[in-house]
Design a protein around this motif. Structure first.
Motif, short mmCIF file in Angstrom:
data_model
loop_
_atom_site.label_atom_id
_atom_site.label_comp_id
_atom_site.label_asym_id
_atom_site.label_seq_id
_atom_site.Cartn_x
_atom_site.Cartn_y
_atom_site.Cartn_z
N SER A 48 0.83 -1.21 0.00
CA SER A 48 0.00 0.00 0.00
C SER A 48 0.86 1.26 0.00
O SER A 48 0.56 2.23 -0.70
N ALA A 49 1.93 1.24 0.77
CA ALA A 49 2.83 2.39 0.83
C ALA A 49 3.49 2.64 -0.52
O ALA A 49 3.65 3.80 -0.94
N LEU A 52 0.90 4.30 -2.75
CA LEU A 52 0.76 5.71 -2.37
C LEU A 52 1.94 6.53 -2.87
O LEU A 52 1.78 7.65 -3.36
N ARG A 53 3.12 5.97 -2.74
CA ARG A 53 4.33 6.68 -3.18
C ARG A 53 4.27 6.92 -4.68
O ARG A 53 4.61 8.01 -5.16
N ASP A 56 1.80 9.68 -5.24
CA ASP A 56 2.40 10.95 -4.82
C ASP A 56 3.44 11.42 -5.83
O ASP A 56 3.48 12.60 -6.20
N SER A 70 1.92 15.45 1.30
CA SER A 70 1.27 14.14 1.48
C SER A 70 2.30 13.02 1.49
O SER A 70 2.23 12.10 2.30
N GLN A 71 3.27 13.13 0.59
CA GLN A 71 4.30 12.11 0.51
C GLN A 71 5.09 12.03 1.82
O GLN A 71 5.36 10.94 2.32
N GLU A 73 4.00 12.92 4.79
CA GLU A 73 3.09 12.35 5.78
C GLU A 73 2.98 10.83 5.62
O GLU A 73 3.01 10.09 6.60
N HIS A 74 2.86 10.40 4.37
CA HIS A 74 2.76 8.96 4.11
C HIS A 74 4.02 8.23 4.56
O HIS A 74 3.95 7.14 5.14
N GLN A 75 5.18 8.82 4.30
CA GLN A 75 6.44 8.21 4.71
C GLN A 75 6.52 8.11 6.23
O GLN A 75 6.98 7.11 6.78
N ARG A 77 3.97 8.00 8.37
CA ARG A 77 3.01 6.98 8.82
C ARG A 77 3.55 5.58 8.54
O ARG A 77 3.41 4.69 9.37
N ASN A 78 4.14 5.42 7.37
CA ASN A 78 4.69 4.11 7.02
C ASN A 78 5.80 3.72 8.00
O ASN A 78 5.85 2.57 8.46
#
Length: 120
Positions: A48-49, A52-53, A56, A70-71, A73-75, A77-78
């Protein structure tokens, strides 16, 4: 013929030992299942990550400044989720190792008691 006075006690100990060995097998199986589920979860999070990457990255290439945030934030969270997974893996190892050691100690104590019985 001399009757073995402790045969019934030895038999009872043998049954208890077999019960403990069965519990140990269950513990090993549960540990393996828990680790397998945690690994599966980790793999799904990783997939999933990556998706998303990719999204992004595409949005960033198209000039989206919000996608850069967002990227990040996603990193974050991951990284947090993978840290959580690592912590859970360590906790599983610790808890199940303790359970296995406790049953092993019980099994050894029962074997000693059984072996200390006389054969008369």
């Amino acid at each position: 013929m001399v009757k073995d006075k402790n045969a019934d006690k030895r038999l009872a100990y043998n049954r208890q030992i077999l019960d403990i060995e069965s519990k140990q097998d269950e513990i090993y199986s549960q540990k393996r299942d828990m680790k397998r589920a945690l690994d599966s979860f980790g793999n799904e999070i990783t997939r999933s990550a990556l998706k998303l990457r990719e999204l992004d990255d595409e949005m960033i290439r198209q000039g989206s400044i919000a996608a850069q945030w967002s990227q990040q934030e996603h990193q974050g969270r991951n990284a947090y989720i993978h840290s959580f997974i690592d912590h859970q893996d360590e906790a599983i190892t610790t808890v199940y190792s303790k359970m296995i050691q406790e049953t092993e100690d019980k099994r050894e104590a029962l074997q000693k008691e059984r072996n200390d019985l006389s054969w008369d």
